[in-house]
Design an enzyme around this catalytic site. Sequence first.
Site, PDB file in Angstrom:
ATOM      1  N   ASP A   1      15.861 -21.573 -26.199  1.00  0.00           N
ATOM      2  CA  ASP A   1      16.996 -22.435 -25.874  1.00  0.00           C
ATOM      3  C   ASP A   1      16.908 -23.706 -26.715  1.00  0.00           C
ATOM      4  O   ASP A   1      15.846 -24.334 -26.814  1.00  0.00           O
ATOM      5  CB  ASP A   1      16.938 -22.780 -24.370  1.00  0.00           C
ATOM      6  CG  ASP A   1      18.193 -23.480 -23.903  1.00  0.00           C
ATOM      7  OD1 ASP A   1      19.005 -22.823 -23.220  1.00  0.00           O
ATOM      8  OD2 ASP A   1      18.357 -24.680 -24.233  1.00  0.00           O
TER       9      ASP A   1
ATOM     10  N   ASN B   1      27.044 -31.499 -29.357  1.00  0.00           N
ATOM     11  CA  ASN B   1      28.474 -31.329 -29.082  1.00  0.00           C
ATOM     12  C   ASN B   1      29.137 -32.673 -28.806  1.00  0.00           C
ATOM     13  O   ASN B   1      30.209 -32.961 -29.366  1.00  0.00           O
ATOM     14  CB  ASN B   1      28.679 -30.427 -27.841  1.00  0.00           C
ATOM     15  CG  ASN B   1      28.792 -28.964 -28.235  1.00  0.00           C
ATOM     16  OD1 ASN B   1      29.051 -28.650 -29.389  1.00  0.00           O
ATOM     17  ND2 ASN B   1      28.570 -28.077 -27.271  1.00  0.00           N
TER      18      ASN B   1
ATOM     19  N   ASP C   1      29.032 -25.446 -33.152  1.00  0.00           N
ATOM     20  CA  ASP C   1      29.128 -24.042 -33.622  1.00  0.00           C
ATOM     21  C   ASP C   1      28.314 -23.847 -34.898  1.00  0.00           C
ATOM     22  O   ASP C   1      27.661 -22.820 -35.077  1.00  0.00           O
ATOM     23  CB  ASP C   1      30.593 -23.680 -33.894  1.00  0.00           C
ATOM     24  CG  ASP C   1      31.338 -23.410 -32.596  1.00  0.00           C
ATOM     25  OD1 ASP C   1      30.702 -23.437 -31.533  1.00  0.00           O
ATOM     26  OD2 ASP C   1      32.559 -23.154 -32.658  1.00  0.00           O
TER      27      ASP C   1
ATOM     28  N   GLU D   1      23.935 -21.812 -25.680  1.00  0.00           N
ATOM     29  CA  GLU D   1      22.976 -22.166 -26.730  1.00  0.00           C
ATOM     30  C   GLU D   1      21.641 -21.471 -26.482  1.00  0.00           C
ATOM     31  O   GLU D   1      20.586 -21.880 -26.966  1.00  0.00           O
ATOM     32  CB  GLU D   1      22.841 -23.690 -26.824  1.00  0.00           C
ATOM     33  CG  GLU D   1      21.854 -24.384 -25.916  1.00  0.00           C
ATOM     34  CD  GLU D   1      22.063 -24.249 -24.416  1.00  0.00           C
ATOM     35  OE1 GLU D   1      22.916 -23.455 -23.978  1.00  0.00           O
ATOM     36  OE2 GLU D   1      21.343 -24.915 -23.667  1.00  0.00           O
TER      37      GLU D   1
HETATM   38  N1  LIG Z   1      29.680 -25.744 -29.730  1.00  0.00           N
HETATM   39  C1  LIG Z   1      29.413 -24.904 -28.760  1.00  0.00           C
HETATM   40  N2  LIG Z   1      28.820 -25.319 -27.647  1.00  0.00           N
HETATM   41  C2  LIG Z   1      28.524 -24.446 -26.663  1.00  0.00           C
HETATM   42  C3  LIG Z   1      28.799 -23.077 -26.786  1.00  0.00           C
HETATM   43  N3  LIG Z   1      28.358 -22.447 -25.644  1.00  0.00           N
HETATM   44  C4  LIG Z   1      27.829 -23.464 -24.831  1.00  0.00           C
HETATM   45  N4  LIG Z   1      27.912 -24.657 -25.444  1.00  0.00           N
HETATM   46  C5  LIG Z   1      27.479 -25.957 -24.985  1.00  0.00           C
HETATM   47  O1  LIG Z   1      26.080 -25.980 -24.870  1.00  0.00           O
HETATM   48  C6  LIG Z   1      25.763 -27.060 -23.996  1.00  0.00           C
HETATM   49  C7  LIG Z   1      24.601 -26.687 -23.138  1.00  0.00           C
HETATM   50  O2  LIG Z   1      24.212 -27.852 -22.444  1.00  0.00           O
HETATM   51  P1  LIG Z   1      23.117 -27.871 -21.376  1.00  0.00           P
HETATM   52  O3  LIG Z   1      23.112 -26.582 -20.612  1.00  0.00           O
HETATM   53  O4  LIG Z   1      23.314 -29.098 -20.596  1.00  0.00           O
HETATM   54  O5  LIG Z   1      21.757 -27.961 -22.134  1.00  0.00           O
HETATM   55  P2  LIG Z   1      21.220 -28.881 -23.280  1.00  0.00           P
HETATM   56  O6  LIG Z   1      22.149 -29.985 -23.572  1.00  0.00           O
HETATM   57  O7  LIG Z   1      20.910 -27.994 -24.449  1.00  0.00           O
HETATM   58  O8  LIG Z   1      19.950 -29.437 -22.679  1.00  0.00           O
HETATM   59  P3  LIG Z   1      18.633 -28.667 -22.412  1.00  0.00           P
HETATM   60  O9  LIG Z   1      18.871 -27.201 -22.525  1.00  0.00           O
HETATM   61  O10 LIG Z   1      18.242 -29.038 -21.066  1.00  0.00           O
HETATM   62  O11 LIG Z   1      17.701 -29.117 -23.468  1.00  0.00           O
HETATM   63  C8  LIG Z   1      27.049 -27.371 -23.262  1.00  0.00           C
HETATM   64  O12 LIG Z   1      27.550 -28.604 -23.682  1.00  0.00           O
HETATM   65  C9  LIG Z   1      27.997 -26.256 -23.645  1.00  0.00           C
HETATM   66  O13 LIG Z   1      29.354 -26.698 -23.690  1.00  0.00           O
HETATM   67  C10 LIG Z   1      29.445 -22.650 -27.977  1.00  0.00           C
HETATM   68  O14 LIG Z   1      29.727 -21.452 -28.187  1.00  0.00           O
HETATM   69  N5  LIG Z   1      29.702 -23.582 -28.910  1.00  0.00           N
END
Ligand SMILES: Nc1nc2c(ncn2[C@@H]2O[C@H](COP(=O)(O)OP(=O)(O)OP(=O)(O)O)[C@@H](O)[C@H]2O)c(=O)[nH]1
Length: 519
Positions: free
Chosen positions: A389, A397, A406, A432
Amino acid sequence: MIHTLRLRVMRAPDTLDNTMTFRQRHHYLFILLIFGILAPLLLWASVHFTRQHGLTGLAEETENDLMIFARKLEDYLTGYDRLVGSVAASRQVGALLRNSRDKKIVSVANTYLQTLNEEVRASAIYVMDLGGNTLAASNWQAEKTFVGNNYGFRYYFQRAAKGLMGRDVAIGTTSDVLGYYVARPVLDPGSDQIIGVAVIKVTLDELGLLFSDLDLRLLVADREGVIFLTSESRWHLKSLRPITTSTIEKISRFKRYADSLFTLLPMREERYWDGVSKLVVLDDGVEYLTQATLLLSRGWEMHVFKPTKDVKEHVYFAVTASLLLSALLFLTALYMNQRYRYLKDLKAAAIHDFLTGLYTRRYMEDAANAQISRIGRGQVNTISVAMIDIDHFKQVNDEFGHRAGDQVLRAVGKAIASEVRQGDIPVRYGGEEFLVIINACNECDAAHLVHRILERLKCLHFRGPIRKLKITASAGVAHYRKGGTLEDLLQRADELLYKAKEDGRDRYYDDECKRPETP
Ligand SMILES: Nc1nc2c(ncn2[C@@H]2O[C@H](COP(=O)(O)OP(=O)(O)OP(=O)(O)O)[C@@H](O)[C@H]2O)c(=O)[nH]1
């Protein structure tokens, strides 16, 4: 299969799109090429075989017609050949030749010939002495009677006077009409000596009636090739072959064709289609299939010409049909190709994530379960699962926008795909979060791989607004335990990932290998 798919996974999605367009273009070019070769071949074959088949049929018809008309002409003329024999053997003619000064006998002979001529509808019947003088004739009462004229110069007379059958075509000196002459010697019954000649003349106009109302062209030429009987009046007295001046002179003398020019019958583009039939274009610009036969007893030749226009119509039909068929095949091939590509794309979309090109979660579940059953059968040692992850991805983002996010996801997917070995299954698990099903020989193999991946992600360089961005990732690695399930494996990997996040991120935990956990 896995190998092929893996190659696809390792390409960046934008490259993949370009390749598909390029391939698509290749497909169309290939189809065009195939049809570029096939369509002319099909066209050539249909034209060739239709024409061949049509001309074979036409040749058979022509041969048939030729036989019918040759037989018809032979039968018609043979009737007169026989009749002249009975004239020569008649009592009245015998008496006339034995005593031509007796007016009564002459009158009886004239009446006999006149009556007979009316019955058989010949042009004229007459009797000559051995000097060529006409003693009696069916037209004895006509203004231009043959009686008294000398026809000793005629070929038919000279033959008959020698005891042979005399046959000839010539223009009459008295009538000026072209006719067929047949002559026989008259024998004295007592001594069997030739005492005169009996002749029947049939006008060729009458013979021409045999060939009227035909949908074909027909001609009959004499030994020299001069056309004397024809369904086309403009071919009359034209010649089939070049004639020498001496022959022209001879013909003029015996047959009185003096006024004729003996020009050649205009026949163009002569070529043999088979051994017997010829294809010619005549003076009317029409193509004909022609055949010829010799009328042996008379030394004449008969030619029949059949227009090939019906064959041409069949060929046009075949051309149209094969063009339509080609177009239909072409459209069908295009449709099949589109459909094939569509199904292929659909299938690819079902197992590949559209953004990263990695496998989908659904595909992973099927593939991982299949691997677990192979472990049960002893075909595979063991498998491990690494759940990876990206750390603080939300910030990317939030700070740089979704498109930048992306871009990072694509780069991470590409990096993971390039690190895994053949047989491993790299997956975009969600958002992610990434996952790799690792075909490991031992547990530490998996730890090594995850170590390498996390190292690689740290070194990723980006372009554009995020060129200064550095990312890290956390991972949890779980190993298959005997009798376990995929759910159990995923859950353990998830728990270890959670622990890695909790402990400060940028690390991985492995549930068995005692290797360093931070890369
Ligand atoms: N650009 C983009 N963002 C995505 C996609 N799928 C999920 N996300 C974003 O990935 C982010 C995941 O955030 P969190 O689950 O809070 O995790 P994190 O910010 O990586 O923090 P930790 O995992 O705790 O380190 C969210 O903002 C989602 O909107 C995608 O296909 N494209």
